[in-house]
Scaffold this motif. Sequence first.
Motif, short mmCIF file in Angstrom:
data_model
loop_
_atom_site.label_atom_id
_atom_site.label_comp_id
_atom_site.label_asym_id
_atom_site.label_seq_id
_atom_site.Cartn_x
_atom_site.Cartn_y
_atom_site.Cartn_z
N GLY A 1 7.70 7.02 1.05
CA GLY A 1 6.38 7.64 1.17
C GLY A 1 5.54 7.59 -0.09
O GLY A 1 4.39 8.02 -0.10
N LEU A 2 6.10 7.08 -1.18
CA LEU A 2 5.37 7.09 -2.46
C LEU A 2 4.28 6.01 -2.48
O LEU A 2 4.51 4.86 -2.11
N GLN A 3 3.09 6.42 -2.94
CA GLN A 3 1.98 5.48 -3.09
C GLN A 3 0.97 6.05 -4.08
O GLN A 3 1.01 7.22 -4.42
N TYR A 4 0.10 5.18 -4.54
CA TYR A 4 -0.96 5.60 -5.45
C TYR A 4 -2.26 4.94 -5.00
O TYR A 4 -2.38 3.70 -5.03
N ASP A 5 -3.21 5.75 -4.54
CA ASP A 5 -4.50 5.25 -4.06
C ASP A 5 -4.35 4.10 -3.09
O ASP A 5 -5.03 3.07 -3.19
N GLY A 6 -3.42 4.22 -2.16
CA GLY A 6 -3.21 3.19 -1.16
C GLY A 6 -2.29 2.08 -1.58
O GLY A 6 -1.93 1.22 -0.76
N ILE A 7 -1.88 2.06 -2.86
CA ILE A 7 -0.94 1.05 -3.35
C ILE A 7 0.48 1.53 -3.07
O ILE A 7 0.88 2.59 -3.54
N ARG A 8 1.23 0.78 -2.29
CA ARG A 8 2.61 1.16 -2.01
C ARG A 8 3.46 1.04 -3.26
O ARG A 8 3.35 0.07 -4.01
N LEU A 9 4.32 2.01 -3.48
CA LEU A 9 5.22 2.00 -4.62
C LEU A 9 6.67 1.98 -4.14
O LEU A 9 7.00 2.56 -3.09
N LEU A 10 7.52 1.32 -4.88
CA LEU A 10 8.97 1.27 -4.71
C LEU A 10 9.42 0.52 -3.44
O LEU A 10 10.15 -0.46 -3.53
N LEU A 11 9.01 0.97 -2.25
CA LEU A 11 9.53 0.37 -1.02
C LEU A 11 8.40 0.00 -0.06
O LEU A 11 7.44 0.75 0.09
N SER A 12 8.56 -1.15 0.61
CA SER A 12 7.60 -1.56 1.64
C SER A 12 8.24 -1.40 3.01
O SER A 12 9.41 -1.02 3.13
N ASP A 13 7.49 -1.72 4.04
CA ASP A 13 8.01 -1.60 5.40
C ASP A 13 9.07 -2.66 5.71
O ASP A 13 9.68 -2.61 6.78
N ARG A 14 9.26 -3.59 4.80
CA ARG A 14 10.33 -4.58 5.01
C ARG A 14 11.70 -3.91 5.00
O ARG A 14 12.68 -4.46 5.49
N ILE A 15 11.77 -2.73 4.35
CA ILE A 15 13.01 -1.94 4.36
C ILE A 15 12.77 -0.75 5.27
O ILE A 15 12.07 0.19 4.90
N PRO A 16 13.33 -0.74 6.48
CA PRO A 16 12.98 0.29 7.48
C PRO A 16 13.86 1.54 7.46
O PRO A 16 13.56 2.50 8.16
N SER A 17 14.96 1.55 6.70
CA SER A 17 15.88 2.69 6.79
C SER A 17 16.71 2.81 5.52
O SER A 17 16.74 1.90 4.68
N GLY A 18 17.40 3.92 5.44
CA GLY A 18 18.28 4.15 4.29
C GLY A 18 19.44 3.17 4.27
O GLY A 18 19.84 2.70 3.20
N ILE A 19 19.98 2.84 5.43
CA ILE A 19 21.08 1.88 5.50
C ILE A 19 20.63 0.53 4.98
O ILE A 19 21.33 -0.14 4.21
N GLN A 20 19.43 0.10 5.41
CA GLN A 20 18.91 -1.18 4.98
C GLN A 20 18.62 -1.18 3.47
O GLN A 20 18.84 -2.18 2.79
N LEU A 21 18.15 -0.04 2.96
CA LEU A 21 17.90 0.09 1.52
C LEU A 21 19.18 -0.15 0.74
O LEU A 21 19.19 -0.89 -0.24
N ALA A 22 20.25 0.48 1.19
CA ALA A 22 21.54 0.32 0.50
C ALA A 22 21.98 -1.14 0.50
O ALA A 22 22.54 -1.62 -0.50
N LYS A 23 21.69 -1.85 1.58
CA LYS A 23 22.09 -3.26 1.67
C LYS A 23 21.24 -4.15 0.77
O LYS A 23 21.74 -5.13 0.21
N GLN A 24 19.95 -3.83 0.63
CA GLN A 24 19.03 -4.70 -0.09
C GLN A 24 19.18 -4.62 -1.61
O GLN A 24 18.69 -5.49 -2.33
N ILE A 25 19.85 -3.59 -2.10
CA ILE A 25 19.97 -3.43 -3.56
C ILE A 25 20.76 -4.58 -4.16
O ILE A 25 20.41 -5.12 -5.23
#
Length: 803
Positions: A176-200
Amino acid sequence: MYELVQAVFNGDEKAALHQLIYTLSSSGKCYFLRNEILQAFADYCHQSQKPAYFYYSSSVGKLIQYTHEIILEEESTWFVIRPTIANQEVWQLTADLSRFEQMTPQALLDVRDRSVNRYQPHILEIDLHPFYEGSPRIDDPRNIGQGLAFLNRYLCSQLLTDPQYWVEMLFQALHGLQYDGIRLLLSDRIPSGIQLAKQIKPALKLLSERSPDEPYENFRFELQELGFEPGWGNTAARVSETLELLDRLIYSPEPGILETFVARVPAVFRVVLVSIHGWVGQQDVLGRDETLGQVIYVLEQARSLENELCEQIKLAGLDQLGIKPHVIILTRLIPNCEGTFCNLHLEKVEDTENAWILRVPFGEFNPEITNNWISKFEIWPYLEQFALDAEKELLAQFKVKPNLIIGNYSDGNLVAFLLSRRMKVTQCNIAHSLEKPKYLFSNLYWQDLEEKYHFSAQFTADLISMNAADFIITSSYQEIVGTPDTVGQYESYKCFTMPQLYHVVDGIDLFSPKFNLVPPGVNEDIFFPYSQKENRDFHLVKQIHDLLFSREDPQIFGHLDYPNKRPIFAVDTITSIKNLTGLAECFGKSQALQEHCNLILLSSKLHPHEAINKEEAEEIQKLYNVIDQYNLYGKIRWLGMRIPSSELGEAYRVVADAQGIYVHFARFESFGRSILEAMISGLPTFTTQFGGSLEIIENQENGFNINPTNLEETANQILDFLEKCEAHGEYWHEVSEWMSQRIHHKYNWHLHSNQLLLLAKMFSFWNFVAPENNEARDRYMETLFHLIYKPRVEKILEKHKAG
C-alpha cells in the motif's frame, strides 16, 4: 502486600500503627501524603525509643514505607499503598482496629470526595481498562517505556505462531505504500505475501551480479520486472541488504531484524508538529516564559526530522525521483504580534530546505481576546474550530494527508487527536509537562481553581489525547511511573477524582507499549564543550564574560566584590516551581558557600512590574527579599533579560572557563532542557531529584542529585564537591568531561529523530494489522470530548465573549 498487612494487623506492631494514627489525627488534618507520613512515623519511633531497625525493617515500618496516602475518617483509616512502581492498592482499617481489608478504587475515590465535603452518591465513572484488556501488554514494570522493543518481540512471536497470516499482513502493508501516486517497494506484479517470499530470491541473484556501489537507476527496470518498485535502496548493496532483511524476517523473524527492516521502509514523508499556545517564532521570538522550552524543542525537532527524513529518502534511492520531506509546525496566528512574525501565515524554519511554520488564526469570538496571545490555561474554547481550520490549511500545503501528527503539550495533543481522528493519521503525543501532578491536589480542589486554571478542561483533554494516541514519547522513565518514592506524571492519571464531575477508575494503562522513552537532544552547534576553543568567538567570549561578571545595565542587579570566586550559575524563569528564590536562600544560609562562590542567576525578568501575573510578581519580590535578608550584596548577580541562544551557549562556557558549576533547583522538573545545555558545555551540574531530571545524571553516588526542600543538605553536597576539586586538581575536569560526554552520546537529536520515525512506522503497521482495538477506544474518547470537554470549555468561552 496482603502478607505484610496481615503481619502488622495480627502481630505486636498493631499498637504502633494505632499510635501513629492517633498522632496524625491529633493534628486536626484528615489527609496526609507520603512525606508527612514518614516524618510522623520517624517522630513516633524517636519518641517511643524504638530500636534503629524498627523504622525500616519492622513490618509496620515496611508498610509505612510503601504508604503514599492516609485519609482519616470517623469510622476508619484509609491507606493508599504502592507496593511496586505502577501498582496501587487501597486498604481500609476500621477505627476499632477489628478489620483491615483491601478495597476497590471506586471506594477510594468516594473517600477522597468526602475528605473535601464534595461527595455525591451517583457520579460518572471513566474506566479505560476494557480498551486495553485484549491488547499486548508489558509485564515487567522495569520495561515500561520500552514499547517498541516489546512490540518487536510480540510481532516476531506472532510471525512464528501464524506465519501465513502475518506475512500476508506484512505484504499488504508494504503493497500500500506510495508517494503522490508513485508506487513504492511493490507493484501489482506481486499479488500476495507468498509470491513476495518467492520473488526475493531471484531479486537477490540479480543484485549479486552487480557491483555493490552500482546506483539503483542502473538496474531499476530489471527489479521492476520482478515486481519491486523504488524504495529498497540507492545502491545494489543497499537494496540487497534490505531484501535480505525481509527474507530473514519472513523465514526466521527476530526483533532486531524487524526493527532494522522497518527503519528502512520509506513510509513517512510529511510530518506535522502541533504546538499551539505560544509565540512560535525564531531567533529572539522563542515563546513566552511558559512556552520557551517547548518552542525551542519543536524547532530543533523539526530541523532534525527533516535531516533524518532526507537521509532516509536518499538511502532508499527516492531522492532521484524528486521526493523530499515536508515538515510543518502547526501553531496559531496572532494578529497583535508585538513586532514579531507571529502574524505571518507561513514562515520557513531557518536552516531547513522544506520545514515551515504554518500559523492558523483562532475564530474571532471576541477579537480583543483572540487577536492577542492567550495563556495556556485559557486556550481551550478555540481548539476544536482551530483543528477544523488547520485541517484545510494542512491539506492545502501538503496536497495530501500527512503521514504523522505529533502533538506537543496538552492543547497540542488534543488538536493532534482531532486531526488524526478526522484524517486517519498516526498520532504521537509529547506532554512536555502535565499540569496535574505539578499542582498539589489540583484535581481534588478543581472547583476552587477553575476560574484561574480551568483544570476540568485540561485534565479531560489529557485523558482523551493520551488514550487516543497511537504512541506517546517521554523524556524519562519517571515521567511515566515515577520512582519507588514518587508517582509518575502519567501514573497520576491512573485513578483520580474530579469531585462532582467524574471519577477516573482506570485512566491509562501504564504497561501499554504505546509508552516509549525518546529523550530530546541539544543543539550542538550552539551548545558545545568550553574546551573546544577553536569553535568559540573570542569577541563573544569577552562580551559574555563582561555581561555575567561586571557590566552595569538596568536589567542587571548586583555586583561581585570578588569576581574571581567560583561561580554558581542558574538559568530559569522566576516561578515558585522553578525555585530560583530557593537557590538564593540556600546560598544565603551557607556562609561556607558564600566564601567559596558567587551566585549568578539568569532569568527573563528583573522587576515585579514586568511580571505577567500576580504570582510571578510576588516571586520576583521574594527573591529581592531573600537577597536583603541574607545580605547577599556583592555576592550575587541577577540578570533579568532574554539573551539569544548563541549567547546563552557561550554563557555556560564562560562559567565553565571559571571552573564554575550549574545548579537546577526546581521543586519539580519533568525533564530540563537547561540541564542538557549546561552539561554538554562542560559544567558540573547539580539537579533536582524530583522529576525526570534525576535520570539525566545517573551517577548518584557522586551526589549531583539534590533535594531542593533541604537547603542545608544541598549546600553540603555542593561544598563536598568543591572540597574534592580543591584536594584533587583534576576532579573538576573529570566530572566536566563525563557529564559532557554523557549528553553527547545519549541526548542527541539524531537518535531522537531516528527512534521517533521508527516508532511512527511500527505503530502505523500495528494499527494496520489490529485496527479494531482502536475504533472502540476512539469512540469512547469522542464521547468524553462531546459530553464533558465541550460543556466545560463553553463556560470559558462565555466569559471570553463577555470580555
